[in-house]
Structure formats: structure tokens, C-alpha cells
Design a protein around this motif. Sequence first.
Motif, PDB file in Angstrom:
ATOM      1  N   VAL A 216       0.821  -1.235   0.006  1.00 22.24           N
ATOM      2  CA  VAL A 216      -0.089   0.044  -0.113  1.00 22.24           C
ATOM      3  C   VAL A 216       1.023   1.208  -0.145  1.00 22.24           C
ATOM      4  O   VAL A 216       1.967   1.202   0.601  1.00 22.24           O
ATOM      5  CB  VAL A 216      -0.891  -0.039   1.312  1.00 22.24           C
ATOM      6  N   GLU A 217       0.479   2.151  -0.714  1.00 19.14           N
ATOM      7  CA  GLU A 217       1.226   3.449  -0.743  1.00 19.14           C
ATOM      8  C   GLU A 217       0.061   4.616  -0.449  1.00 19.14           C
ATOM      9  O   GLU A 217      -0.778   4.670  -1.038  1.00 19.14           O
ATOM     10  CB  GLU A 217       1.676   3.647  -2.252  1.00 19.14           C
ATOM     11  N   TRP A 218       0.626   5.474   0.464  1.00 18.27           N
ATOM     12  CA  TRP A 218      -0.258   6.693   0.912  1.00 18.27           C
ATOM     13  C   TRP A 218       0.723   8.203   0.366  1.00 18.27           C
ATOM     14  O   TRP A 218       1.716   8.248   0.725  1.00 18.27           O
ATOM     15  CB  TRP A 218      -0.217   6.591   2.512  1.00 18.27           C
ATOM     16  N   ARG A 219      -0.164   8.912  -0.253  1.00 17.02           N
ATOM     17  CA  ARG A 219       0.360  10.065  -0.538  1.00 17.02           C
ATOM     18  C   ARG A 219       0.198  11.087   0.507  1.00 17.02           C
ATOM     19  O   ARG A 219      -0.925  11.609   0.783  1.00 17.02           O
ATOM     20  CB  ARG A 219      -0.280  10.553  -1.529  1.00 17.02           C
ATOM     21  N   ALA A 220       1.350  11.339   1.219  1.00 18.37           N
ATOM     22  CA  ALA A 220       1.272  12.153   2.565  1.00 18.37           C
ATOM     23  C   ALA A 220       1.143  13.517   2.196  1.00 18.37           C
ATOM     24  O   ALA A 220       0.532  14.555   2.796  1.00 18.37           O
ATOM     25  CB  ALA A 220       2.532  11.843   3.453  1.00 18.37           C
ATOM     26  N   LYS A 222       2.110  16.533  -1.730  1.00 16.53           N
ATOM     27  CA  LYS A 222       1.979  16.631  -2.974  1.00 16.53           C
ATOM     28  C   LYS A 222       3.055  15.481  -3.717  1.00 16.53           C
ATOM     29  O   LYS A 222       2.704  14.821  -4.456  1.00 16.53           O
ATOM     30  CB  LYS A 222       2.288  18.045  -3.506  1.00 16.53           C
ATOM     31  N   HIS A 223       4.287  15.456  -3.284  1.00 15.53           N
ATOM     32  CA  HIS A 223       5.396  14.565  -3.986  1.00 15.53           C
ATOM     33  C   HIS A 223       5.865  13.637  -2.919  1.00 15.53           C
ATOM     34  O   HIS A 223       6.540  12.977  -3.291  1.00 15.53           O
ATOM     35  CB  HIS A 223       6.496  15.518  -4.067  1.00 15.53           C
ATOM     36  N   LEU A 224       5.434  13.634  -1.806  1.00 16.26           N
ATOM     37  CA  LEU A 224       6.084  12.621  -0.646  1.00 16.26           C
ATOM     38  C   LEU A 224       4.822  11.317  -0.596  1.00 16.26           C
ATOM     39  O   LEU A 224       3.894  11.567  -0.059  1.00 16.26           O
ATOM     40  CB  LEU A 224       6.349  13.356   0.543  1.00 16.26           C
ATOM     41  N   ASN A 225       5.567  10.224  -0.725  1.00 20.92           N
ATOM     42  CA  ASN A 225       4.519   8.975  -0.711  1.00 20.92           C
ATOM     43  C   ASN A 225       5.142   8.214   0.702  1.00 20.92           C
ATOM     44  O   ASN A 225       6.553   8.255   0.709  1.00 20.92           O
ATOM     45  CB  ASN A 225       4.682   8.127  -1.735  1.00 20.92           C
ATOM     46  N   PHE A 258       9.686   5.363   2.175  1.00 22.46           N
ATOM     47  CA  PHE A 258       8.940   6.690   1.617  1.00 22.46           C
ATOM     48  C   PHE A 258       9.563   7.070   0.217  1.00 22.46           C
ATOM     49  O   PHE A 258      10.615   6.404  -0.097  1.00 22.46           O
ATOM     50  CB  PHE A 258       9.176   7.946   2.593  1.00 22.46           C
ATOM     51  N   GLY A 259       9.036   7.702  -0.499  1.00 21.75           N
ATOM     52  CA  GLY A 259       9.192   8.121  -2.050  1.00 21.75           C
ATOM     53  C   GLY A 259       8.802   9.468  -2.295  1.00 21.75           C
ATOM     54  O   GLY A 259       8.293  10.148  -1.659  1.00 21.75           O
ATOM     55  N   TYR A 260       9.395   9.891  -3.486  1.00 20.81           N
ATOM     56  CA  TYR A 260       9.025  11.000  -4.303  1.00 20.81           C
ATOM     57  C   TYR A 260       8.619  10.820  -5.475  1.00 20.81           C
ATOM     58  O   TYR A 260       9.197   9.961  -6.213  1.00 20.81           O
ATOM     59  CB  TYR A 260      10.160  11.901  -4.427  1.00 20.81           C
TER      60      TYR A 260
END
Length: 262
Positions: A216-220, A222-225, A258-260
Motif C-alpha cells: 500500500v502507498e499513501w500520498r502524505a 503532493k510529492h511525498l509518499n 518513503f518516496g518522491y
Amino acid sequence: MIRKSIFFACLFVLLSGTTQLKAQQDRNHGIIWSSLQGLEYSVKAGFNIGGTSPVPLPEEIREITGYKPTICLAIEGDITKWFDEGKKWGMVLGLRLEDKGMQANAWVKNYSMEIIGDGGERLKGNWTGGVKTKVKNSYFSVPVLAAYRVSPRVKLSAGPYMSFRTSGDFSGHVYDGYLREGNPTGTKVEFKDDKIATYDFSKDLRNFQWGVQAGVEWRAFKHLNVNADLEWGVNDIFKSDFQTITFAMYPIYLNVGFGYAF
């Protein structure tokens, strides 16, 4: 002279600003084009936490007496292709560099084992006593996943992955017990009073592995997941002709990071 220096300095700043503006415009144009094609790009980093284990535990392993996760990093780049205008369903193709490892202690009985003696000799048989194992493998992995967007901020994904091992270590030592050479009724070789014998099965590790993962991925922002993925290996980490350990071992790890998103 001072006026010339000021002129050239201003010219340099103007040219640098123009170059940066053009690069930004090209980048924005690329992002807009990708969005129109239903493409999204992201990079992410995280940690793998888990272990390499038989499933279920065989009767030879009587008790897990200790477990210690090790520092296992993962870096990944993903491309997501959405198939519908609402961007509900899509496919994710990734490229991941990762480590998977652990340290574990177990108490075993009649556990198939090949140990290295004090003189470098190899003794093979059935071990009863303590076993300490260290695993540290590095992989180049390619996940191919189906994606479903639950909401603008939440995305689910699941599917297979393929891993190619770039380095590996599966080693450890036995202690406080005895080895029956050849079979469970063979000659008894004891290791007592802090005496240990090492083993190393690194050369018997399989180079290619595959498995399944779901996450699962959550968009915390605008660009940070923020993401979490469970990876479960399907084939044995050892080569098919490796017979010392009589049961299959599977890598089972949770990747949290976390990701961009571009």
C-alpha cells in the motif's frame, strides 16, 4: 575595468538563468506529456525487515531462541501506467536494489548439517543442539505489479517480482550439542564448554529467485509518499542440488519506506 567585470558578471547570471529556465520548461513539458499518456514516475527508499525461513517450521527445529534484524536497505525506481482516465487501474514496473538479511538462533534436533572442524575438515551428519545463522544477500529485483487507486491518496499494488542475486552470505556456527556423523545413529562428536564449529553454505545459494509482493502507498504530501510492501519468496534460496539442508528456505520481508513522486 570594473565596469567590464560587472558587465560580464551580469551577462553570466543572465545566461545561467536562461539555461535553468529552459531546463525547467523542458522538465515541465516532459511531466505534462507523461501525465497525458497516463504515466507516473517515482523513486523510493526504505528498509527490509524479516527473515529467511522454512514454512512451516520443520520438526527438526524445536525452538527459535533468538532473532535479530540487520540493516537491509532498498532503493527503487517505479513507472506506473494508468489504463483509464480516472487513473483507477494500472500497472507498475520497478527496478529495485535491495539487501535481505537477519541473524537467528535456534535449538534443533537431528538437523541435517555440514560443519567445519578445527583442522578444516568437513563433518556431515545430524546435529542436535544450538545453531546460530547469519544471512545477508543482495539482489537486483524487478517487480511487475497491478495497481489500484482506492482514493486520490491511497494506492494498492500486488504481483510477482524477479530477483537476481549479486552477493550472498549464509553462514553461522553450532554450539552446545553433538553431531551424529552420517546418520542419526552414527559416531557422536560433541561440542561442549564454549566449543563451536562453523558452517558456510554461501556458495550453494541460488542466483535467481522469484516471489510475490503486495503493498500500500499513501500520498502524505503532493510529492511525498509513504509505502509498505510485503515480499514473499516462492522458490528455495538454495540451488536444487543442495541436499545438506533438507527443507526449503524462503525470504519473507516487509519493506517500509518513503518516496518522491514526480
